[in-house]
Design an enzyme around this catalytic site. Structure first.
Site, PDB file in Angstrom:
ATOM      1  N   LYS A  10       0.854  -1.180   0.000  1.00  0.00           N
ATOM      2  CA  LYS A  10       0.000   0.000   0.000  1.00  0.00           C
ATOM      3  C   LYS A  10       0.887   1.226   0.000  1.00  0.00           C
ATOM      4  CE  LYS A  10      -4.466   0.756   0.138  1.00  0.00           C
ATOM      5  NZ  LYS A  10      -5.537  -0.118  -0.350  1.00  0.00           N
ATOM      6  N   GLY A  12     -19.803   6.872   2.475  1.00  0.00           N
ATOM      7  CA  GLY A  12     -18.738   7.191   1.503  1.00  0.00           C
ATOM      8  C   GLY A  12     -19.355   7.204   0.125  1.00  0.00           C
ATOM      9  N   TYR A  13     -19.099   8.267  -0.638  1.00  0.00           N
ATOM     10  CA  TYR A  13     -19.716   8.333  -1.962  1.00  0.00           C
ATOM     11  C   TYR A  13     -18.657   8.613  -3.026  1.00  0.00           C
ATOM     12  CZ  TYR A  13     -24.107   8.309  -4.534  1.00  0.00           C
ATOM     13  OH  TYR A  13     -25.154   7.949  -5.359  1.00  0.00           O
ATOM     14  N   GLY A  14     -17.572   7.831  -2.955  1.00  0.00           N
ATOM     15  CA  GLY A  14     -16.512   7.941  -3.956  1.00  0.00           C
ATOM     16  C   GLY A  14     -16.631   6.773  -4.914  1.00  0.00           C
TER      17      GLY A  14
HETATM   18  P1  NAD Z   1     -12.683   7.672  -2.997  1.00  0.00           P
HETATM   19  O1  NAD Z   1     -11.642   8.685  -2.745  1.00  0.00           O
HETATM   20  O2  NAD Z   1     -13.148   7.469  -4.381  1.00  0.00           O
HETATM   21  O3  NAD Z   1     -13.946   7.972  -2.068  1.00  0.00           O
HETATM   22  C1  NAD Z   1     -13.872   8.138  -0.691  1.00  0.00           C
HETATM   23  C2  NAD Z   1     -15.218   8.633  -0.193  1.00  0.00           C
HETATM   24  O4  NAD Z   1     -15.240   8.586   1.228  1.00  0.00           O
HETATM   25  C3  NAD Z   1     -15.537  10.071  -0.589  1.00  0.00           C
HETATM   26  O5  NAD Z   1     -16.894  10.175  -0.954  1.00  0.00           O
HETATM   27  C4  NAD Z   1     -15.292  10.846   0.698  1.00  0.00           C
HETATM   28  O6  NAD Z   1     -16.069  12.020   0.792  1.00  0.00           O
HETATM   29  C5  NAD Z   1     -15.728   9.832   1.714  1.00  0.00           C
HETATM   30  N1  NAD Z   1     -15.168  10.088   3.032  1.00  0.00           N
HETATM   31  C6  NAD Z   1     -13.918  10.476   3.359  1.00  0.00           C
HETATM   32  N2  NAD Z   1     -13.808  10.625   4.693  1.00  0.00           N
HETATM   33  C7  NAD Z   1     -15.023  10.297   5.203  1.00  0.00           C
HETATM   34  C8  NAD Z   1     -15.549  10.254   6.510  1.00  0.00           C
HETATM   35  N3  NAD Z   1     -14.796  10.570   7.557  1.00  0.00           N
HETATM   36  N4  NAD Z   1     -16.844   9.865   6.655  1.00  0.00           N
HETATM   37  C9  NAD Z   1     -17.604   9.544   5.589  1.00  0.00           C
HETATM   38  N5  NAD Z   1     -17.163   9.578   4.336  1.00  0.00           N
HETATM   39  C10 NAD Z   1     -15.889   9.958   4.149  1.00  0.00           C
HETATM   40  O7  NAD Z   1     -12.118   6.303  -2.380  1.00  0.00           O
HETATM   41  P2  NAD Z   1     -12.537   4.812  -2.753  1.00  0.00           P
HETATM   42  O8  NAD Z   1     -11.580   4.315  -3.765  1.00  0.00           O
HETATM   43  O9  NAD Z   1     -13.986   4.746  -2.989  1.00  0.00           O
HETATM   44  O10 NAD Z   1     -12.180   4.065  -1.390  1.00  0.00           O
HETATM   45  C11 NAD Z   1     -13.113   3.963  -0.308  1.00  0.00           C
HETATM   46  C12 NAD Z   1     -12.723   2.792   0.573  1.00  0.00           C
HETATM   47  O11 NAD Z   1     -12.732   1.587  -0.198  1.00  0.00           O
HETATM   48  C13 NAD Z   1     -11.325   2.871   1.179  1.00  0.00           C
HETATM   49  O12 NAD Z   1     -11.336   2.276   2.459  1.00  0.00           O
HETATM   50  C14 NAD Z   1     -10.498   2.018   0.235  1.00  0.00           C
HETATM   51  O13 NAD Z   1      -9.321   1.527   0.843  1.00  0.00           O
HETATM   52  C15 NAD Z   1     -11.484   0.927  -0.083  1.00  0.00           C
HETATM   53  N6  NAD Z   1     -11.223   0.181  -1.321  1.00  0.00           N
HETATM   54  C16 NAD Z   1     -11.118   0.814  -2.521  1.00  0.00           C
HETATM   55  C17 NAD Z   1     -10.890   0.068  -3.670  1.00  0.00           C
HETATM   56  C18 NAD Z   1     -10.841   0.696  -5.037  1.00  0.00           C
HETATM   57  O14 NAD Z   1     -10.771  -0.056  -6.008  1.00  0.00           O
HETATM   58  N7  NAD Z   1     -10.893   2.001  -5.190  1.00  0.00           N
HETATM   59  C19 NAD Z   1     -10.744  -1.329  -3.589  1.00  0.00           C
HETATM   60  C20 NAD Z   1     -10.877  -1.949  -2.341  1.00  0.00           C
HETATM   61  C21 NAD Z   1     -11.112  -1.178  -1.211  1.00  0.00           C
END
Ligand code: NAD
Length: 415
Positions: free
Chosen positions: A105, A217-219
């Protein structure tokens, strides 16, 4: 009150798996620590002419099954301990999904929301140049994570390729399709999550049609999870981001909320919805809860009030060990992160294979292979949980840690 860090959670989980598997204490000592941790100082020129200095990290946990693999996170709270925990979870995750990778990571301690696109590009390229010797398609292959995206991956590929002198698409995954990205990678984590929820729904005997869903979370993961569940006929009643959440008992339209977030910067203040806090969201009345933001969200104080029948961990490390025990006692079906969100790294693996063989698969092929792979992992974990009379977290950890321990024992130590 116990204070948890992601690393203390990861260490406690490892200890549990080691005890359950009755592993040698030497193997435990090996797995407790990463093989390599890199700390670099990422120095860039800011748009205003000043110099910006940011802490960059890459942790490579164990690579007994193949090159390191793992996302890169840009966040103001990134620490070496968090990144180490996330790297450990990647090792177990890849082992459960039976992917030929070790866990890694990366992260840069920065606030991407306050940086321009040009600054983020310089930051990314400088960071890659600093860890370049430890990256590569057969060494360590980055991918997106919180606040990094397809564009970030394109800059990584270009920087790596420029330093090599030729184009190396297989050096990174999660890049745009036009430069060698895989069909379906953007939604892969959420599609995989949905396959797991579908199987869990059979076990807890709920019909996914009209099932209510709340997403934190809305990413990338959260928005796509809301969309996929909506398309499956579920009612998404609550979603949130770092500014707070919204609740709408009639159900939101994920694309409309996405457009609203794009315009206003957040999901809050959406028409016909009530604003709520992130903590309230986790306690919302719903059938399926999807934490898809950061670690340590479902703590022991929250777990008691979680009403969902299924908790599907899109995020890494959202639930503390005490909360795990409370949810298990309540009979909540928790699909652990190292299984639930493995769709992302699985399709990253497909992308790497396509790059290495210079092939391009259709979306149907990608999703078909993903469905087969993650459903098998789901039932591998489920079967072990039944045999061990344990929750799915413990079973998943036993499966992942056990496979790595056995690979270390077979390879032996050199010299
Ligand atoms: P991203 O940056 O696309 O989205 C993150 C989201 O979380 C955003 O909407 C942000 O506003 C929100 N957020 C941040 N801090 C917050 C808080 N304190 N409370 C509520 N919401 C909050 O990130 P992502 O890629 O969607 O990743 C989200 C999670 O999924 C992480 O834990 C990441 O490790 C995990 N993940 C991601 C992937 C991937 O393929 N992108 C794969 C496996 C796991």
């Amino acid at each position: 009150m116990t204070h948890h860090t992601a690393l203390s959670v990861a260490q406690e989980q490892l200890k549990l798996a080691v005890e359950k598997l009755d592993l040698d204490k030497g193997i435990h000592a090996i797995l407790r620590k990463p093989k390599r941790s890199l700390m670099v100082s990422v120095t860039i020129k800011m748009d205003d002419g000043n110099i910006g200095v940011f802490d960059g990290i890459r942790v490579q946990h164990w690579d007994v099954k193949g090159p390191f693999k793992g996302g890169i996170r840009y966040h103001p709270d990134v620490t070496i301990d968090d990144v180490t925990a996330l790297a450990m979870w990647m090792t177990w995750k890849c082992a459960i999904a039976d992917l030929p990778y070790g866990g890694a990571k990366g992260g840069i301690c920065c606030n991407p929301k306050e940086m321009s696109k040009n600054e983020l590009e310089r930051l990314t390229r400088r960071y890659v140049s600093l860890i370049f010797n430890y990256l590569g398609p057969h060494r360590d292959i980055p991918a997106p994570d919180v606040y990094t995206n397809e564009q970030t991956m394109a800059w990584i590929m270009d920087t790596y390729s420029q330093l090599k002198g030729y184009s190396v698409p297989e050096s990174v995954t999660g890049k745009p399709v036009e430069i060698g990205g895989s069909e379906g990678r953007m939604c892969a984590t959420s599609v995989g999550l949905a396959y797991c929820i579908r199987e869990a729904a059979k076990i807890v005997k709920i019909n996914l049609k009209n099932t209510t869903v709340a997403v934190q979370g809305y990413g990338n993961v959260g928005y796509n999870a809301a969309s996929v569940m909506h398309n499956l006929g579920c009612k998404v009643v609550a979603v949130s981001d770092s500014s707070g959440g919204i609740y709408c008992p009639k159900g939101i339209t994920p694309d409309a909320v996405y457009a609203h977030k794009k315009k206003t910067g957040s999901v809050i203040n959406m028409k016909n919805c009530t604003n709520m806090t992130n903590e309230e969201l986790l306690q919302t009345k719903c059938d399926v809860l999807i934490p898809a933001a950061l670690q340590n969200q479902i703590t022991k104080d929250v777990a008691d009030k979680v009403k969902a029948k299924i908790v599907a961990e899109g995020a890494n490390g959202p639930t503390t060990p005490e909360a795990d025990r409370i949810l298990d006692e309540k009979g909540t079906c928790l699909i652990p992160d190292i299984l639930a969100n493995s769709g992302g790294v699985t399709v990253s693996y497909f992308e790497w294979v396509q790059n290495l063989t210079r092939e391009h698969w259709t979306l149907k092929e990608v999703n078909g292979k993903l469905e087969k792979k993650i459903t098998k992992s789901f039932y591998d974990v489920q079967k072990l949980a039944k045999e061990e009379e344990s929750d799915m977290r413990t079973a998943a950890l036993m499966l992942g840690v056990g496979r790595i321990a056995s690979a270390i024992a077979t390879l032996g130590l050199w010299p």
